[in-house]
Structures are given as structure tokens and as C-alpha cells.
Scaffold this motif. Structure first.
Motif, PDB file in Angstrom:
ATOM      1  N   LEU A 162     -13.958  78.192  28.749  1.00 45.32           N
ATOM      2  CA  LEU A 162     -15.128  78.962  29.159  1.00 45.32           C
ATOM      3  C   LEU A 162     -16.342  78.053  29.326  1.00 45.32           C
ATOM      4  O   LEU A 162     -17.046  78.086  30.342  1.00 45.32           O
ATOM      5  N   GLY A 165     -15.770  75.704  32.271  1.00 42.41           N
ATOM      6  CA  GLY A 165     -15.908  76.353  33.567  1.00 42.41           C
ATOM      7  C   GLY A 165     -17.352  76.505  33.994  1.00 42.41           C
ATOM      8  O   GLY A 165     -17.683  76.326  35.168  1.00 42.41           O
ATOM      9  N   TYR A 166     -18.232  76.824  33.037  1.00 42.05           N
ATOM     10  CA  TYR A 166     -19.629  77.060  33.389  1.00 42.05           C
ATOM     11  C   TYR A 166     -20.459  75.778  33.350  1.00 42.05           C
ATOM     12  O   TYR A 166     -21.373  75.602  34.159  1.00 42.05           O
ATOM     13  N   LEU A 167     -20.160  74.878  32.415  1.00 43.92           N
ATOM     14  CA  LEU A 167     -20.904  73.620  32.369  1.00 43.92           C
ATOM     15  C   LEU A 167     -20.578  72.723  33.556  1.00 43.92           C
ATOM     16  O   LEU A 167     -21.358  71.833  33.899  1.00 43.92           O
ATOM     17  N   ALA A 169     -20.820  73.352  36.470  1.00 41.38           N
ATOM     18  CA  ALA A 169     -21.837  73.511  37.509  1.00 41.38           C
ATOM     19  C   ALA A 169     -22.863  72.389  37.456  1.00 41.38           C
ATOM     20  O   ALA A 169     -23.495  72.052  38.461  1.00 41.38           O
ATOM     21  N   SER A 170     -23.016  71.775  36.276  1.00 39.81           N
ATOM     22  CA  SER A 170     -23.932  70.639  36.118  1.00 39.81           C
ATOM     23  C   SER A 170     -23.226  69.306  36.321  1.00 39.81           C
ATOM     24  O   SER A 170     -23.843  68.253  36.169  1.00 39.81           O
ATOM     25  N   HIS A 259     -14.776  79.542  37.038  1.00 42.67           N
ATOM     26  CA  HIS A 259     -15.296  80.589  36.152  1.00 42.67           C
ATOM     27  C   HIS A 259     -14.348  81.773  36.056  1.00 42.67           C
ATOM     28  O   HIS A 259     -14.271  82.445  35.021  1.00 42.67           O
ATOM     29  N   GLN A 260     -13.566  82.054  37.110  1.00 41.78           N
ATOM     30  CA  GLN A 260     -12.588  83.134  37.053  1.00 41.78           C
ATOM     31  C   GLN A 260     -11.420  82.773  36.146  1.00 41.78           C
ATOM     32  O   GLN A 260     -10.920  83.624  35.396  1.00 41.78           O
ATOM     33  N   ALA A 262     -11.708  80.833  33.657  1.00 41.27           N
ATOM     34  CA  ALA A 262     -12.279  80.896  32.313  1.00 41.27           C
ATOM     35  C   ALA A 262     -12.241  82.314  31.763  1.00 41.27           C
ATOM     36  O   ALA A 262     -11.951  82.527  30.579  1.00 41.27           O
ATOM     37  N   TRP A 263     -12.506  83.322  32.594  1.00 41.66           N
ATOM     38  CA  TRP A 263     -12.515  84.687  32.101  1.00 41.66           C
ATOM     39  C   TRP A 263     -11.111  85.202  31.794  1.00 41.66           C
ATOM     40  O   TRP A 263     -10.927  86.040  30.904  1.00 41.66           O
TER      41      TRP A 263
END
Length: 411
Positions: A162, A165-167, A169-170, A259-260, A262-263
Motif C-alpha cells: 500500500l 503503491g502510493y509513495l 508517485a514521488s 494503487h489498484q 495495493a487495494w
């Protein structure tokens, strides 16, 4: 000897388990889209090899390091002290995460591969954390302590993908800088919260001789341990086929982004955490330890065989049921091993289970990446067959107890 401040120690154990497992799961949602859908670069096109194969190698190197590290580190903690060994390996792991980040930013595949291997070698300290959980008995009941440690392991499978997946982006390198910071924080917490323990051997002992004689893999020579460890090997092969290749399947079949993926991980690991904390003790009381392990392994195998044929909505439900199966077996089986083979040292026993997990991660990453060239669904189905094979072997042991209870009766 009873451990001082057992609940504080258990808190530290849970944190270490959380960070270590997150390190294994961290790259899955980050690297799969990068290698399978991203543009070709020096990293993803190294030596002109297929991206799937390159990714499979990377997925294999971290657990290979864990295999070598856990087979030694857990046993060494029995001898030289758990806190000292744990803090040192956590700091080294933090350095490994830093080199992984540098390698990604420079698109250096070889440096990244070496850094992941070294990080895995140090993160073998998961075995130490699990041994400390077992050490807390009788202040904290063994099954309860190990179940809570396993819940944190599942949380690592949740937070790793999770967060990754979101980090991402950086930047993919930012994910690994965050991992290094987490490992450093965990080392500090271990130093502050865990009690100091005395070495069991003198400093003049031969480290090489000790590693050779006391590493966890030597437990395969013990017939009673070997019988149960073989079930664990087959089962974890199946589990790791799911862990490592469901992102492949989600990308190939549904075109999922990081991100998908990750969910989907949130669903399976959330159910695993809830099952481990709330349901495992009740399942054990109702069914008995051995029947619960058998039924959990069979159920998981069937689910993995059916998973590739589901649609998006059905996959969410299947992921939840898969979480129940994994948590049931993993919540009960380590306690069985810990109770029956404590005389070998909790560090060695927990190291053996961790080493099995790492060995199977490496094997399935290499074998599965080849099978996945035909379609990732075949790797998931292979995992299902391996879980069922493990359950069949376990049933054989249950009906031939002399083969694996010999050590128990001798105690």
C-alpha cells in the motif's frame, strides 16, 4: 529465564516483524508496473533480457538473502543475545534500503539487485523477533504471542504494497528511502524497548564453527522436525506463488495500476490480520491444531485453483477467503513447531520457518517467472496444487504419528 517487561518486549517484536515483512512486500506494486508496462530503460531492459525475467530475478534475490540470513541470524541470537543481533542487522538493512534507492535513481540494475540481496540478508532478523515472541511464554501464552507477531507480519504485507503503491508517485527510489528510515527507527525502538540479554557462549568461541553447527538448516537432519518442515515447505511454496504473482495476474487480466494492486492487497491482508487476532485461537479450540492446519491448507489450494477464472468483483471475495486460509495455517503451525521442538532453541526453530519461507520465495520467483511467460494464471494454479500437496502430506503425518511425534514423546 523470564523476560522482564514482557508486554513492552512483545510491542518491540511486533514492530520489528511489521518492518521486516513490509521490506519483502515493498517492491511488488512498485516494480511490476515499472517492468511490465513502463518504458524500456537501462533498468528494465538490462542486457536485453525480458522484463518479466528481470523482475523475477529481483523478486528472488531478496528472499534468497532472507534465506541465508534467517538460517544463521536466529541461531546466533540464541548464543550472542537477541537484542544485540537484532539492532545490528536492522541498521545494516537500513543501509541496504539506501543503496536500493540510489540504484533505482541511477537505473543501475546490478547495484539494485545486490542491494536487495544484502538487505534481505540482514532482514533475516524476522526470525529473532519470532523467537522473542516464543520466549515470552508463560508470561504471555505462546500461541497468543506468535499470533500477534503474525498479525504484524500480515500488516507488513498490507503496508508494504500500500505504501509502495502510493509513495511511488514521488518516485520508486523514494519508496526505498522510506524503507531505510523505517528500519532505522525500528532499530532505535528495539534498543530502547527490548531487554538486554546475556550471550550464551564466550566471545572466544569460533563464529564460523558455531554458524556451521547451529544454523537453522541443520534441523532438517532431525526426522521429527523434517517431517513437519516438509509440509511447511510445500505450503509456503503455494502461498508465495500467490504473494509474488497476483500482481502479475492483476496487471495482465485487468490492467491494474499500482494503487489498484495495493487495494487488493488491503483486502487480503486486512482479513489475515483480523483472522489472526480474533479468530485463530477460537478455530484452534474448535477444530484442534492439526485439523485446522489441514483444512486451512486444502481450502487455500482450492481457492488458488479457482482464482484465475473469476471476474473483478469475484476476485475481491476470493482474496478475502484466501486471507482466512493463510492466517489459519500461519497462526497455528508456528506454535506447533515452537511447543514441540523448543529444546533446539527458539531462534533455530523460528529461523527454520523463516528460512523455508525465504527459500520458497526464491524458488517460486524463479520457477513462477518462467511459468508466467505462458500466463500468470498458471503460476497461481501451480500454487494451489502445492498447497493441496502439502495438505495431503500433513494428513499422512496425522495418520502415521510415529514418523513425526518421536521427538515429542521423548521429551
Amino acid at each position: 529465564m523470564p523476560i522482564a517487561r514482557p508486554h513492552t518486549t512483545l510491542l518491540a517484536v511486533m514492530l520489528v516483524t511489521l518492518i521486516g515483512t513490509a521490506g519483502i512486500a515493498l517492491p511488488y506494486p512498485v516494480l511490476a508496473p515499472l517492468f511490465l508496462e513502463g518504458p524500456t530503460s537501462e533498468l528494465t531492459g538490462f542486457m536485453g533480457l525480458p522484463p518479466k525475467l528481470l523482475l523475477g530475478i529481483l523478486l528472488a534475490l531478496f528472499p534468497l538473502g532472507l534465506l541465508l540470513g534467517s538460517s544463521v541470524v536466529g541461531a546466533l541470537s540464541d548464543q550472542f543475545g537477541r537484542r544485540r543481533t537484532l539492532v545490528c542487522t536492522l541498521l545494516l538493512a537500513a543501509a541496504g534500503y539506501g543503496f536500493s534507492a540510489l540504484a533505482l535513481s541511477r537505473e543501475n540494475y546490478l547495484l539494485f539487485a545486490v542491494a536487495r540481496f544484502v538487505t534481505g540478508l540482514c532482514e533475516g532478523n524476522i526470525a529473532i523477533a519470532r523467537a522473542m515472541a516464543a520466549d515470552l511464554h508463560p508470561a504471555i501464552e505462546r500461541t497468543r504471542a506468535l499470533s500477534l507477531a503474525m498479525a504484524c507480519s500480515y500488516a507488513g504485507w498490507l503496508l508494504g504494497p500500500l505504501g509502495g503503491g502510493y509513495l511511488a508517485a514521488s518516485g520508486a527510489d523514494f519508496v526505498f528511502w522510506a524503507g531505510g528510515l523505517a528500519a532505522t527507527t525500528c532499530a532505535l525502538l528495539a534498543q530502547l524497548l527490548m531487554p538486554a540479554d546475556k550471550p550464551a557462549v564466550s566471545s572466544g568461541g569460533s563464529l564460523i564453527r558455531l554458524v556451521h553447527a547451529q544454523n537453522s538448516l541443520t534441523l532438517w537432519r532431525e526426522p521429527a522436525v523434517c517431517a513437519l518442515a516438509l509440509f511447511n515447505l510445500l505450503f509456503t511454496l503455494g502461498v508465495n506463488a500467490f504473494y509474488e504473482f497476483y500482481p502479475f495476474w492483476l496487471v495482465e487480466k485487468f490492467g491494474f495500476q499500482a494503487h489498484q494492486i495495493a487495494w487488493n492487497t488491503v483486502i487480503v491482508t486486512g482479513v489475515m490480520i483480523a483472522t489472526s487476532v480474533l479468530a485463530v485461537p477460537a478455530i484452534k479450540r474448535r477444530l484442534g491444531a492439526e485439523p485446522a492446519v489441514f483444512k486451512g491448507a486444502v481450502g487455500l489450494g482450492i481457492l488458488l485453483l479457482l482464482l484465475p477464472w473469476t471476474d473483478v468483483a469475484g476476485a475481491y471475495a476470493m482474496f478475502a477467503l484466501i486471507g482466512v486460509g493463510i492466517a489459519t495455517v500461519n497462526g497455528i503451525f508456528p506454535a506447533i513447531m515452537s511447543e514441540r521442538f523448543a529444546e533446539f532453541g527458539q531462534g533455530r526453530v523460528m529461523g527454520l520457518l523463516t528460512a523455508n519461507f525465504c527459500l520458497t520465495s526464491t524458488l517460486i520467483a524463479l520457477l513462477g517467472s518462467g511459468v508466467a511467460l505462458l500466463g500468470s494464471q498458471w503460476t497461481l494454479m501451480l500454487g494451489g496444487l502445492l498447497c493441496i500437496a502439502g495438505a495431503v502430506w500433513f494428513a499422512h503425518l496425522e495418520h502415521a504419528p510415529a514418523k513425526w511425534s518421536e521427538k515429542v514423546e521423548a521429551q
